[in-house]
Design a protein around this motif. Structure first.
Motif, PDB file in Angstrom:
ATOM      1  N   LEU A 273      58.681 -16.434 -35.295  1.00  0.00           N
ATOM      2  CA  LEU A 273      59.809 -17.582 -36.065  1.00  0.00           C
ATOM      3  C   LEU A 273      60.146 -17.907 -35.083  1.00  0.00           C
ATOM      4  O   LEU A 273      60.757 -17.739 -34.208  1.00  0.00           O
TER       5      LEU A 273
ATOM      6  N   GLU B 287      63.847 -22.284 -39.276  1.00  0.00           N
ATOM      7  CA  GLU B 287      64.058 -21.825 -40.769  1.00  0.00           C
ATOM      8  C   GLU B 287      65.563 -23.384 -41.143  1.00  0.00           C
ATOM      9  O   GLU B 287      66.504 -23.048 -40.275  1.00  0.00           O
TER      10      GLU B 287
ATOM     11  N   PHE C  40      68.189 -20.595 -38.391  1.00  0.00           N
ATOM     12  CA  PHE C  40      67.667 -20.386 -37.531  1.00  0.00           C
ATOM     13  C   PHE C  40      68.950 -20.424 -36.050  1.00  0.00           C
ATOM     14  O   PHE C  40      68.793 -19.026 -35.348  1.00  0.00           O
TER      15      PHE C  40
ATOM     16  N   GLN D 278      53.470 -22.279 -41.281  1.00  0.00           N
ATOM     17  CA  GLN D 278      54.737 -22.973 -41.563  1.00  0.00           C
ATOM     18  C   GLN D 278      54.952 -23.704 -43.237  1.00  0.00           C
ATOM     19  O   GLN D 278      53.671 -23.241 -44.252  1.00  0.00           O
TER      20      GLN D 278
ATOM     21  N   TYR E 181      63.666 -22.972 -49.034  1.00  0.00           N
ATOM     22  CA  TYR E 181      63.592 -22.349 -47.134  1.00  0.00           C
ATOM     23  C   TYR E 181      62.079 -22.912 -46.403  1.00  0.00           C
ATOM     24  O   TYR E 181      60.959 -22.063 -47.116  1.00  0.00           O
TER      25      TYR E 181
ATOM     26  N   TYR F 162      60.136 -22.212 -43.026  1.00  0.00           N
ATOM     27  CA  TYR F 162      59.676 -20.943 -42.297  1.00  0.00           C
ATOM     28  C   TYR F 162      58.869 -21.579 -41.257  1.00  0.00           C
ATOM     29  O   TYR F 162      57.660 -22.072 -41.645  1.00  0.00           O
ATOM     30  N   THR F 163      59.189 -22.098 -39.985  1.00  0.00           N
ATOM     31  CA  THR F 163      58.249 -22.358 -39.142  1.00  0.00           C
ATOM     32  C   THR F 163      57.803 -21.035 -38.230  1.00  0.00           C
ATOM     33  O   THR F 163      59.029 -20.999 -37.622  1.00  0.00           O
ATOM     34  N   TYR F 164      56.692 -20.151 -37.954  1.00  0.00           N
ATOM     35  CA  TYR F 164      56.596 -19.646 -36.428  1.00  0.00           C
ATOM     36  C   TYR F 164      55.122 -20.417 -35.981  1.00  0.00           C
ATOM     37  O   TYR F 164      54.576 -21.126 -36.233  1.00  0.00           O
TER      38      TYR F 164
END
Length: 160
Positions: free
Chosen positions: A46, A49, A67, A139, A153, A155-157
């Motif tokens: 992650l 976020e 995050f 993402q 939400y 989320y970017t990984y």
């Protein structure tokens, strides 16, 4: 009268036509990786976020950057997807003191690989819209309803 077969012009035209159909073979282009290829076999960490609308913390502060409020031991957790449609969320290098070190589960793409569904032990089932999936970035967007409010939400990984 001279026949056309005897003319140098006709010979040149025939010769040009013979070579016009020949092309040099270029390098073979590899097929683009599938969404499953991009998702699997590497760990995802992650990187960001966010939430919208702003979510109230226990102290009453409204935040959009989730995050930044996460404990350090949760920021480095790793998500792994494999081709057998199993997945695992594992503690990273800075492990949290309590709780399991890994949550095992399953995953599946749906709707032409635009929706990612996960089902992790004790964490339950989730469904995410895939906003971006590349060699380096995953993402996802998900909606959680808390106290009657829909929170979106993102989320970017980053691939590890």
């Amino acid at each position: 009268m001279k026949t056309l077969l005897n003319t140098p012009l006709l010979a040149a035209l025939l010769l040009a036509g013979t070579f016009a159909g020949c092309e040099k073979a270029g390098p073979e282009v590899a097929p683009a990786p599938s969404r499953t290829d991009l998702l699997t076999e590497k760990d995802w960490k992650l990187a960001a976020e966010t939430v919208s609308p702003a979510f109230p913390t226990e102290e009453g502060e409204l935040i959009t950057d989730v995050f930044a409020y996460m404990p350090e031991c949760d920021r480095d957790d790793l998500m792994h997807f494999d081709r057998a449609k199993t997945c695992a969320l594992r503690e990273g290098a800075s492990q949290c003191a309590s709780g399991p070190q890994q949550f095992a589960g399953t995953w599946a793409f749906e709707a032409d690989d635009t929706i990612l569904r996960t089902n992790l032990q004790t964490l339950g089932a989730s469904s995410f819209n895939v906003l971006r999936l590349s060699e380096t970035t995953l993402q996802l967007k998900g909606i959680r309803t808390i106290d009657g409010v829909d929170y979106t939400y993102v989320y970017t990984y980053a691939k590890q």
